[in-house]
Design a protein around this motif. Structure first.
Motif, PDB file in Angstrom:
ATOM      1  N   PRO A  99       3.985  26.694  17.079  1.00 16.05           N
ATOM      2  CA  PRO A  99       5.031  27.704  16.807  1.00 16.05           C
ATOM      3  C   PRO A  99       4.551  29.136  16.966  1.00 16.05           C
ATOM      4  O   PRO A  99       5.283  29.983  17.501  1.00 16.05           O
ATOM      5  N   LEU A 102       4.343  29.885  20.730  1.00 17.02           N
ATOM      6  CA  LEU A 102       5.668  29.981  21.336  1.00 17.02           C
ATOM      7  C   LEU A 102       6.338  31.307  20.976  1.00 17.02           C
ATOM      8  O   LEU A 102       6.979  31.944  21.826  1.00 17.02           O
ATOM      9  N   LYS A 103       6.188  31.724  19.726  1.00 15.33           N
ATOM     10  CA  LYS A 103       6.763  33.005  19.310  1.00 15.33           C
ATOM     11  C   LYS A 103       6.111  34.157  20.070  1.00 15.33           C
ATOM     12  O   LYS A 103       6.798  35.062  20.566  1.00 15.33           O
ATOM     13  N   GLY A 260      -2.962  30.224  16.710  1.00 18.26           N
ATOM     14  CA  GLY A 260      -2.079  29.529  17.637  1.00 18.26           C
ATOM     15  C   GLY A 260      -2.856  28.577  18.523  1.00 18.26           C
ATOM     16  O   GLY A 260      -3.992  28.196  18.230  1.00 18.26           O
TER      17      GLY A 260
END
Length: 314
Positions: A99, A102-103, A260
């Protein structure tokens, strides 16, 4: 149209298979052994037999063809294996770290698109040749800046000098400001270059001359008549760049300490955690394939001429 779709999907599966196979071969050829690196540590006090049993539990002593067949079968079933270093399923690690990446990638691509559009439009509207030349040289400058250097400079200027963005205990959105800018600047360069060339090409078409002859201003012609036609060819490079954003976030996440996929990749490389690296490669390839497949399928929808061609081919 069905034949066109089938061909694109088949090509996507071939790309995924090639990415899996090449990464598997390279990881097998990598020197060292992640299991030995972790479990032969004298502090753990494990015997040679216990280490051998651990290797057997990971099937590390199987032949390469057997490991390849078992791994690709597990991947098709959604099982990415276990991380040797973390001792948890790789799928859990990906779910925890994806996540944030992706952000970062989505916001970076959005900012890159805005920067590219601004540069391209200002370049087309520039009243002087020297100003147009300066604006058109900006993408070359952006693309030549190393990502790690840009990230460090942004931290130095905006965090340490101007104290506008905190680097210690930042908020959930504050911690993304500088990484997003770091990721967006080099990505905006090829987008702007392609968009500038497309705008210049569309401006030479007869319908633009007709619109100008009717009294439309250059800005109105650019916005109403040129933009749509110039943006369509840019979709291809945009799809490629967005796919690279997810794979290319390693440096940015490392510089800014984000948790990440980039940080996970760095740790997996350091510990030679092959299962994690294999999953990250396939995941990056999957993102690249899905985005480019979506772009290929979106083209006929946006351009009726391509719709006719694909329909004729199908």
């Amino acid at each position: 149209m069905s034949g066109y779709l089938f061909n694109r999907v088949a090509q996507a599966f071939i790309v995924l298979w090639a990415a899996f196979t090449i990464s598997f071969v390279l990881l097998q050829a990598m020197p060292g052994d992640a299991i030995l690196i972790k479990f032969q540590n004298p502090d753990l006090g494990l015997t040679a037999q216990q280490v051998a049993e651990i290797r057997a539990s990971y099937a590390a002593d199987s032949s390469v063809p057997v490991q390849y067949a078992r791994t690709i079968g597990n991947f098709l079933a959604g099982d990415f294996g276990y991380s040797v270093q973390a001792g948890v399923p790789v799928a859990s690690l990906l779910a925890a770290h994806l996540p944030a990446t992706l952000k970062l990638a989505a916001l970076g691509f959005l900012l890159a698109s805005v920067l590219a559009t601004i540069i391209a439009f200002l370049s087309s509207l520039a009243p002087f040749a020297w100003l147009r030349g300066v604006l058109q040289s900006v993408p070359s400058l952006f693309i030549s800046i190393p990502t790690f250097w840009l990230g460090i400079m942004l931290i130095q200027v905006f965090s340490f000098r101007l104290k506008l963005v905190p680097v210690i205990n930042p908020g959930p959105w504050q911690e993304l400001i500088l990484p997003v800018a770091t990721l967006a600047v080099p990505i905006s360069a090829p987008l702007a270059q392609v968009l500038v060339r497309n705008i210049d090409e569309v401006l030479t078409r007869p319908f633009v001359a007709v619109a100008r002859a009717k009294g439309a201003t250059r800005l109105l012609v650019l916005w109403r008549h040129v933009a749509k036609n110039a943006l369509l060819p840019t979709l291809t490079i945009a799809g490629v760049l967005f796919g690279e954003l997810i794979a290319g976030a390693v440096v940015t996440e490392t510089v800014f300490g984000l948790n990440g996929i980039g940080g996970l990749t760095e740790r997996a490389v350091g510990s030679q955690d092959a299962a994690v690296l294999q999953a990250i490669v396939v995941l990056s390839a999957l993102a690249f394939v899905i985005i480019n497949l979506a772009v290929d399928l979106l083209y006929p929808v946006l351009d009726p001429r391509l719709r006719t061609k694909t329909g004729a081919v199908a």
